[in-house]
Design an enzyme around this catalytic site. Sequence first.
Site, PDB file in Angstrom:
ATOM      1  N   GLY A  89       0.780  -1.234   0.000  1.00  0.00           N
ATOM      2  CA  GLY A  89       0.000   0.000   0.000  1.00  0.00           C
ATOM      3  C   GLY A  89       0.811   1.283   0.000  1.00  0.00           C
ATOM      4  O   GLY A  89       0.245   2.369   0.053  1.00  0.00           O
ATOM      5  N   THR A 131       4.103  -0.292  -6.876  1.00  0.00           N
ATOM      6  CA  THR A 131       3.766  -0.544  -8.285  1.00  0.00           C
ATOM      7  C   THR A 131       3.629   0.756  -9.062  1.00  0.00           C
ATOM      8  O   THR A 131       4.163   0.888 -10.178  1.00  0.00           O
ATOM      9  CB  THR A 131       2.475  -1.376  -8.386  1.00  0.00           C
ATOM     10  OG1 THR A 131       2.690  -2.635  -7.741  1.00  0.00           O
ATOM     11  CG2 THR A 131       2.089  -1.621  -9.838  1.00  0.00           C
TER      12      THR A 131
END
Length: 588
Positions: free
Chosen positions: A22, A26
């Site tokens: 989180g 990415t």
Amino acid sequence: MYPSFSPNHIGTQFLFLTGKGGVGKTSTACATAVALADSGKRVLLISTDPASNLQDVFGIELTSTPKAVPSVENLFTSNINPESSAKAYRESVVGPYRDKFPEAVVATMEEQLSGACTVEIAAFDEFTSFLTNSEIVNQYDHIIFDTAPTGHTLRLLQLPTAWNGFLEESTHGASCLGPLSGLADKKDLYSSAVSALSDPTKTTLIIITRPDVSALLEANRASKELKEIGIKNQMLIVNGLFQHHHEDDEISSAFYHRQRDALKQMPDNLKGATTYSLPYVSYSLTGVENLRKLFKPYEISTIELNTGIQPVNLPGLKAIIEDFSDNGTKLIFTMGKGGVGKTTVASAIAVGLVEKGHRVHLTTTDPAAHLEYQFQHERLNQNLTISSINPKKEVEKYKAEVLSKASKDLDEASLAYLKEDLESPCTEEIAIFQAFAEVVAKSENEIVVIDTAPTGHTLLLLDASESYSKEIERSTGEVPESARKLLPQIRNPRETAVVIVTLAEATPVLEATRLQDDLRRASINPKWWIINQSLSATNTSDPILKGKAVAEKEWIQEVNENKAEKCAIIPWLPEEKVGYDKLKDYIR
């Protein structure tokens, strides 16, 4: 505060991104890949994260074979599924034993190879060729890996005993990894890959964190663990740094100051790292055009300025407390990934049930005993008792027990493997679970609320260890009586409720979904999901926070409609609620 990160800061061919779930690994990896490709570099982006949304980011179907991204010249990407690889690896190890050993032994072998470490090993196996195969390496200026292996896994790969057979080395009952014997023919290849990782002329480790205490602590742990095995070329990116705030907006002002306060607590080890920042943005980091915006000055769009927030029609924490009170629930677990607010939610549930007239015992793994300290100095309700389990002490006690029982049968190399294996996440979960079990065993005529429960994998491992110890005489995987009694109680929905805590963002929801699937494998069905710290449940007028609140909508809908049996929501609160009277604010 920190200079803005730019892909121009990258000076090596290999980039590995690491950080807790989180924090934006990415999106940072994708934006960096696009920027480098736009500058004329030939780039390969690889994800080994089971929760990866690379396909959504670029809008193309991906496999383990690199594929060109149509809208970005010079960019190629692949999405390796380590869970599929882990499944094949598991079968290659367990298959030969199916007809030779009792069912209970085979079940234990399978469960020991179902943990996070095994998935990580399988992922490492997949991307080793991208580090060592010169035909692949020579095609690209940069190869970016979204998600780096942990120091624990890399140390295991370097231990000679780790490559021996299953039964000789893994009968102590604590293993999260199991053997590497299924990959013995790749030992030299792995050694080359680890060497490439620790070569500062080839590899940069980029640690992604958020400006909050739990993410910084996790970043510090990863940094130190990887430095220990020689990966010292490290860079820190503080992602999601709120640049400006509106003093007249209570949410905006509190959001800004809480981030700055967290950064003041940055561990000394991280303070020495080269550090950059990326801004807190409200737009979704999917699609190439949005990724290109990330490294440019952030301008709030007209759409964000005019965004209105539709009210969220989900119950609050009060509904959960009424449900548990009315149904006579005796044991309540709060579960979820780090940083989602499990401890606070567990405490608020405990206070709410006390206010309903119940006797409650709250037990937490907060090592600072922060809650206990707060409760001692305030009005303490006579129906509430609190205990704090120190994870470090429980793990050391558990490791000492295992080592004392196993050491007389093991040579020096085998003992080294066992000691390293005991560093795995499952060891901590088992040790803490046993401590929780002792608390529950002593509690009568009261509700027990437990903060931070073990995963379904660990519960199955404990179950399997009990059967396994009966089959293998010299196994030391003994399950204490209190833990043995607690396992069936957890599976009884009339007595026990599991509450999954998440945030309204992609990675926390995907990780919470994996957690729920894991629990269901162990015949445990979570009753409630709580979407915590939701901006869409506030009345903020800050344009960036309003834009973020709108982005939460799809994840709130996903949880409510597709994931949760029952769903509640807690707004992002300007003030941290610590102590009995403050926690009552959650149920007003």
